[in-house]
Design a protein around this motif. Sequence first.
Motif, PDB file in Angstrom:
ATOM      1  N   ARG A  39       0.877  -1.383  -0.027  1.00  0.00           N
ATOM      2  CA  ARG A  39      -0.064   0.147   0.166  1.00  0.00           C
ATOM      3  C   ARG A  39       0.864   1.247   0.160  1.00  0.00           C
ATOM      4  NH1 ARG A  39      -5.123   0.400   0.013  1.00  0.00           N
ATOM      5  NH2 ARG A  39      -4.908   2.522   0.689  1.00  0.00           N
ATOM      6  N   SER A  97       0.322   4.182  -2.128  1.00  0.00           N
ATOM      7  CA  SER A  97       0.040   5.602  -1.732  1.00  0.00           C
ATOM      8  C   SER A  97       1.188   6.708  -2.060  1.00  0.00           C
ATOM      9  CB  SER A  97      -0.193   5.504  -0.105  1.00  0.00           C
ATOM     10  OG  SER A  97       1.126   5.120   0.487  1.00  0.00           O
ATOM     11  N   VAL A 114      -3.879   7.335   2.052  1.00  0.00           N
ATOM     12  CA  VAL A 114      -4.282   6.330   2.928  1.00  0.00           C
ATOM     13  C   VAL A 114      -5.719   6.322   3.084  1.00  0.00           C
ATOM     14  CG1 VAL A 114      -3.680   5.009   4.914  1.00  0.00           C
ATOM     15  CG2 VAL A 114      -2.022   6.186   3.620  1.00  0.00           C
ATOM     16  N   LYS A 157      -7.717  -4.722   1.554  1.00  0.00           N
ATOM     17  CA  LYS A 157      -7.889  -3.324   2.083  1.00  0.00           C
ATOM     18  C   LYS A 157      -7.474  -3.311   3.725  1.00  0.00           C
ATOM     19  CE  LYS A 157     -12.033  -1.857  -0.238  1.00  0.00           C
ATOM     20  NZ  LYS A 157     -13.348  -1.922  -0.446  1.00  0.00           N
ATOM     21  N   ASP A 180      -1.522  -0.209   8.641  1.00  0.00           N
ATOM     22  CA  ASP A 180      -0.781  -0.277   7.595  1.00  0.00           C
ATOM     23  C   ASP A 180       0.636   0.781   7.521  1.00  0.00           C
ATOM     24  OD1 ASP A 180      -2.603  -1.097   6.782  1.00  0.00           O
ATOM     25  OD2 ASP A 180      -3.767   0.465   5.619  1.00  0.00           O
TER      26      ASP A 180
END
Lengths: 437, 361
Positions: free
Chosen positions: A91, A95, A101, A135, A149
């Motif tokens: 991620r 991102s 985020v 997710k 995350d």
Amino acid sequence: MLPAECSRRLVAELRDALDSCAERQRQLEQSLRVSRRLLRVWEPAETPAPEPTPGPEINEEAPSSACPPSPQDLKELELLTQALEKAVRVRKGLSKAGEGVKVPSLKSGSASTATKASAPPSTSRCTGSRAPETKPPRGVHHPWVPTKDLPGRRLLLVGDGAHMGQGAGANKTEAGLRDQQIVPQAASQVPEAFTLKDKGALLRLPEAFRKAASRNARLWAQLSSMQTGDSADAAAATATATAKTQFLQKMQTAAGLPGSMLSTAEVGRLQKACSMLRLRMREELTADPKDWMQEYRSLLTLEGLQALAGQCLHRLQELRSAVVEQPQGLWPEGPPRAALPCGGGADPVWSPQLLLYSSTQELQTLAALRLRVAMLDQQVHLEKVLMAELLPLLREQEPLGRPWLALCRAAHCLLCEGGQHFLTVLQDEPADRLSPP
Amino acid sequence: MGRRRRRRPDPADAARALPEAIAALSRTLPAAPSPETFRRAKFDRPEAAPALWRLLFRVLSPLPADGALASLALEAQARWVKSALRSQGYPRRALVQLPDEGSQGARELLLALAWLLARGPLPERLLTQSHVRLGDEMPVCECEALASPGLPAPGVEAEGCVDIRHVQWLTGKLRLRWRNLMAGQQEQCALLGKIHSYTRGCHSDRSLGHLSVPETELLRDPEGGRQLLQLLEKENARLEAALEWRRRELVFWQWMDTVLDACSPEDSPPTFLPRIPEPEAGVAGLLVRELQALQEELREAAEARRAAWQAAAGGHGPEWRAARRALQAAVAQDLAALQRSWEQDQGRARPHGPHRLSKKN
């Protein structure tokens, strides 16, 4: 020693000044407290209770008594953490491409129940945690534990097994409950300590708040447009305005007191007049006329200013004498010092206005200058008061006597040196006094 | 809002209009009594008076009710209200003559409230005063610096004579306090700058760009956040009530006319006017001295220049006459503009009021 009345007035004014300064200080300290606290590590809202209080979401399983997690659970959680960390890395790559985020928002309904650092588990969280690759878990109820995350966050199991990461994506309710029980027993050093510096950019305002704030802005805008009179119903607006004016007139004519009074607004206006006249006078006196035309113009201006000053003085004295002639005994002492409406009451309706600044330095300069203006204002007022009180005393007392000298010295210090420097007064024996040998 | 249909006024509507208007007023004013109290006040019922005294006190006090003010006894509040109304120019003497203990004069108080409502946008002003601040605010004008905070302390001790050195000591203390204040202020600005940078990109409103301290605080402390939300919602309710009041207020003014008519006409001013000397060091007294000093300075300067001018009067050419008239006109215009600058409220021209701080990149 100063006479009693004079003492009382001087001390009262200085006390007022000190009090207003103290009030500012109090407000500043409160703001400082809040800001400092925000920049430190964010603690849980309350100190951990000896027993966790499970929120209403936790219904099915009764919280089991505190027991260390089974090794199997720990292993599962460890695997889960690793998976999550991998997801984080993925991620993060995404991102960085500008996706941003997704941070779960705080549900205000659960805000009151979220008492501990760990979040009460909910089904959405559980499902979310099952698919860590896709997710991040949604619906986490704590803002400062926004996601899992983040790279480098040690979620779990720092070896000794006593720690259990908060809300470490427990896929079982019991594990989540154990979270709640264990975390309070864990060392106070929570691994995911939240600091604004590191994780501030992940915060999101709660939905309910955002709705209320936007409704607020909308209502103010409506009120403002109604004020400025561009509403649809113009006829009703004029009828209302007429009704109000008529009412005021009726009040006035049925009245027993004259309308024009020395009100605070009037005094404010005249004070402003005085300072503007003085400024203008200073300009004229310091300007250097180059030819006779400019000289004449400057002369005319000064004479005009003198006439205006006379007018203001006359008006002020007129209004004051009107006050005195009223049955003053019935009215209580002096008008209370009401705050003048900002901008002369030009726009009473609030509207959102922004003040942009680009660096801390700029902000500090702005604030320092504002404070300096306020201080100078207060100082000017105090000097006026001191002049009004001390100078007559100096005139009354016998010159060159001991008390007079002391008063002179003090007055000079207060009025001319801003209270910072003191003169030394020496008695100089004149030469002819000395008796010749 | 769509176009309003013009209906024939229904008598039932008319009967409802007044209570609804009063209800809206009661909902928008802070600490307002129930609509029933307003009704009772028209008939001068004694039970309505204390609530109206308190309402007037709340409405007139410059700062929102804090502990010290709110806890004043009814009598003290009544005295303060009378003084405040008079200083705003309230015309009726009947108010003064009401007893301080606050049980009489409900009708007069109702008239006073209506007078305040008629003179200016009172509900809006009160709402602005108590508006929930969601941002970090800084005023851009100096109006606040000129106003003195709060009421003068009620318990002014009767001090004896003091030495001038005590006065000097107090001024030194004041100076120190200012210095501390300035240092603290610098720190606060630095902290604000940090908080704004750290929360960049968080706000749903793109034009703001980052969170403010109240907003960040509400995230840190959910309980405090809930309270903030409650305040915001209360304010929203009051705003809606204010909008409704503005729509319906005409019928209120028609009613107030009847209230005024119900009052007995005021007596003519008394013939005996006791003369009470105004304290010389009041604000007005200071201003008189200032204006007198200013006038004196101007007189001296003008006379000196006039004398110098007349001494050198001979050496000007024939274009003197025309030039003189032109100069006189120009100066007159100049001074008229100067006079306008304090006579009229120039408030709209310059920015005023608190602005929300926002850090741009």
